[in-house]
Design a protein around this motif. Structure first.
Motif, PDB file in Angstrom:
ATOM      1  N   LYS A 126       0.826  -1.206   0.000  1.00 23.78           N
ATOM      2  CA  LYS A 126       0.000   0.000   0.000  1.00 23.78           C
ATOM      3  C   LYS A 126       0.858   1.253   0.000  1.00 23.78           C
ATOM      4  O   LYS A 126       0.599   2.200  -0.759  1.00 23.78           O
ATOM      5  N   GLN A 127       1.891   1.280   0.845  1.00 23.59           N
ATOM      6  CA  GLN A 127       2.761   2.451   0.904  1.00 23.59           C
ATOM      7  C   GLN A 127       3.492   2.671  -0.410  1.00 23.59           C
ATOM      8  O   GLN A 127       3.663   3.802  -0.865  1.00 23.59           O
ATOM      9  N   THR A 160       1.332   4.250  -3.149  1.00 18.68           N
ATOM     10  CA  THR A 160       0.893   5.616  -2.853  1.00 18.68           C
ATOM     11  C   THR A 160       2.064   6.595  -2.849  1.00 18.68           C
ATOM     12  O   THR A 160       1.901   7.768  -3.161  1.00 18.68           O
ATOM     13  N   SER A 161       3.264   6.096  -2.514  1.00 16.83           N
ATOM     14  CA  SER A 161       4.439   6.972  -2.457  1.00 16.83           C
ATOM     15  C   SER A 161       5.521   6.580  -3.452  1.00 16.83           C
ATOM     16  O   SER A 161       6.479   7.320  -3.657  1.00 16.83           O
ATOM     17  N   PHE A 162       5.391   5.390  -4.080  1.00 19.10           N
ATOM     18  CA  PHE A 162       6.384   4.820  -4.994  1.00 19.10           C
ATOM     19  C   PHE A 162       7.751   4.641  -4.328  1.00 19.10           C
ATOM     20  O   PHE A 162       8.786   4.775  -4.949  1.00 19.10           O
ATOM     21  N   LYS A 163       7.688   4.329  -3.034  1.00 23.42           N
ATOM     22  CA  LYS A 163       8.904   4.010  -2.285  1.00 23.42           C
ATOM     23  C   LYS A 163       8.601   2.866  -1.327  1.00 23.42           C
ATOM     24  O   LYS A 163       7.484   2.757  -0.831  1.00 23.42           O
ATOM     25  N   ARG A 164       9.627   2.022  -1.100  1.00 24.77           N
ATOM     26  CA  ARG A 164       9.485   0.950  -0.126  1.00 24.77           C
ATOM     27  C   ARG A 164      10.322   1.270   1.092  1.00 24.77           C
ATOM     28  O   ARG A 164      11.496   1.679   0.963  1.00 24.77           O
ATOM     29  N   PRO A 165       9.767   1.143   2.297  1.00 29.85           N
ATOM     30  CA  PRO A 165      10.544   1.443   3.507  1.00 29.85           C
ATOM     31  C   PRO A 165      11.669   0.434   3.707  1.00 29.85           C
ATOM     32  O   PRO A 165      11.511  -0.762   3.458  1.00 29.85           O
ATOM     33  N   ILE A 166      12.804   0.943   4.155  1.00 24.97           N
ATOM     34  CA  ILE A 166      13.978   0.098   4.372  1.00 24.97           C
ATOM     35  C   ILE A 166      13.924  -0.506   5.770  1.00 24.97           C
ATOM     36  O   ILE A 166      13.572   0.162   6.740  1.00 24.97           O
TER      37      ILE A 166
END
Length: 512
Positions: A460-461, A464-470
């Motif tokens: 989902k993130q 919506t942001s086109f980034k994956r959390p590290i």
């Protein structure tokens, strides 16, 4: 080396020889012409723009298929599916790291398809033949395009006089190319006749690599898909033998020729490079572009059969839906590799500026950029410093007090660094993580390393942001063989939204 030698040469004959000089088993005329064009226009060689220009051939392929859709020879939904498969990013990771895909593999496919398209639609034979020749001089597997073009031109041209001269010219150039080509792969006959069963399985897997074996860790799905994507070839053979070749449309002939060229490529990779099956080499990143084209051409081929009552509606909805899901899914799955390679390019631009070193790829011998590209400015990658380099140059490295404990294992050849908690407690997270080696004697940064990162599952993130959390923590291995002797302080630097959010000392390193 080519750009250096070409710029220094004052002889037209010598420059011609340099353009066609062999590079391993290939002649890479497309890449060399693109390099010359860029240098003449901009005065520099920028790897980022070379990749962009090379990847424009993907748009060229899309335009070929659009002509069939505009002529109502391809349905809108299948054309949409082809675009999804063409612009998925499974193969872009190689474009960003070595640029082999953008400057060699993608162009050779486009030029081959263009030559087939022009010949099948009875366009100018000299133009279509030139595209086949250009394909052969772009990559070794382009030789198959010559054979296929000759067959297509002979069948499509009613007059022997029309095909005789262009066919003779193309054939003579192809023969000259073969007889002046030095093969580096050893005894090809011996390679082709050994371990045939395993190699055949790998060939099917190569055709179905859209089911990425590197991620699935299972070869079976790729073998099944490969067999499915190759079905157009036996269907065409059966129709020709049965005297029903007239039922094969122009678009299907194009797809069949394209699949044959792709299959020839897989044959060269798998059957001619060694006696034993290489279960790793055939699925390297550089070959992922072919994995995109196999399903693309197969789906377009079967578009003609989707008009059968009772089949068209469910299949026409299912194929575009699956293609779209796969396309957007690749952006999520390959996000880590793509961003890593982008950061690697930037880090080498900075390493070139800081220490006159090209650190990546590690397997390449380090050649001083200043000695290699003396015909260009010393900072040959970019005329202006990147925003990251400006940020890092603004740090007073002697005043870095914060420390982070790491597990380390060091010898003369490498140092392995690991931390399991870095980033805990910092809720926004960070976008990039680097290790900087600072010359202890002068307090100046000398080397920049892109830290290996793991990403959290957050669909989902991402969409919506086109980034994956590290994920928290990091691990990285620094190889010393390209580094100058000396003692270095090591610091980890976290970046978020183009700003430094954390600088911490993680220890020392000695290179001797």
């Amino acid at each position: 080396m080519f750009a250096e030698n070409f710029s220094k040469s004052n002889s037209a004959e010598e420059r011609f020889v340099l353009l066609f000089k062999q590079n391993f088993d290939h002649r890479v005329l497309f890449a060399r012409l693109l390099i010359i064009l860029m240098y003449l226009v901009t005065g520099e060689i920028n790897i980022d723009w070379l990749i962009v220009l090379g990847d424009l051939t993907l748009i060229g392929t899309a335009l070929i298929f659009y002509q069939y859709h505009a002529a109502k020879k391809m349905s809108l939904l299948v054309f949409f599916s082809s675009i999804c498969l063409l612009f998925q990013v499974q193969h872009y990771e190689d474009s960003i790291s070595w640029a082999t895909c953008a400057l060699q593999h993608a162009p050779v496919i486009f030029l081959s398809l263009l030559s087939f398209h022009l010949a099948l639609n009875r366009k100018n034979l000299y133009l279509s033949g030139s595209m086949a020749i250009f394909s052969m001089f772009t990559s070794a597997n382009g030789f198959c395009s010559i054979v296929l073009w000759l067959l297509i031109a002979a069948v499509q041209t009613n007059s022997l006089k029309k095909i005789l001269l262009p066919g003779l010219i193309v054939t003579l150039i192809a023969v000259a190319h073969l007889f002046t080509l030095k093969v580096h792969s050893g005894s090809i006959t011996q390679h082709m006749t050994s371990d045939v069963c395993n190699k055949f399985s790998l060939l099917l897997s190569f055709a179905g690599l859209i089911a990425d074996v590197n991620i699935l860790d299972n070869i079976t799905p790729s073998i099944v898909l490969g067999a499915l994507f190759l079905l157009p070839l036996p269907i065409m053979v059966i129709k020709v033998i049965a005297g029903k070749s007239s039922e094969i449309t122009t678009l299907q002939w194009l797809c069949g020729a394209g699949i044959t060229m792709l299959l020839f490529t897989g044959f060269l990779i798998i059957f001619t490079r060694g006696d034993n099956s290489d279960f790793l080499g055939y699925r390297m990143d550089r070959y992922k572009i072919y994995a995109a084209y196999f399903p693309l051409l197969a789906i377009v081929f079967f578009d003609e059969y989707l008009s059968i009552p009772g089949i068209r509606k469910p299949v026409c909805i299912l194929i575009p839906m699956l293609s779209f899901i796969f396309c957007v899914g690749t952006y999520y799955v390959y996000y880590g590799k793509i961003t890593h390679y982008q950061q690697v390019i930037t880090s080498d631009q900075i390493n070139s500026s800081w220490s006159n070193t090209i650190y990546n790829p590690l397997i390449f011998k380090n050649i001083s950029p200043k000695s290699l590209f003396t015909f260009q400015p010393a900072n040959h990658f970019l005329r202006q410093k990147s925003s990251l380099e400006i940020l890092l140059n603004g740090i007073n490295w002697r005043s870095v007090k914060r420390r982070v404990a790491v597990q380390r294992n060091e010898d003369r050849h490498k140092i392995v660094l690991k931390n399991n908690s870095f980033g805990i407690g910092y809720s926004p997270g960070y976008d990039a993580l680097y290790i900087v080696a600072v010359d202890r004697a002068h307090g100046l940064p000398k080397y920049l390393f892109v830290v290996d990162k793991n990403y959290k599952n957050s669909i989902k993130q991402f969409y919506t942001s086109f980034k994956r959390p590290i994920k928290e923590g990091f691990a990285h291995t620094i190889f010393k063989h390209k580094l100058q002797n000396g003692k270095y302080n090591l610091s980890v630097v976290a970046i978020r939204k183009h700003q430094i959010v954390n600088v911490s000392r993680i220890g020392e390193m000695e290179v001797r």
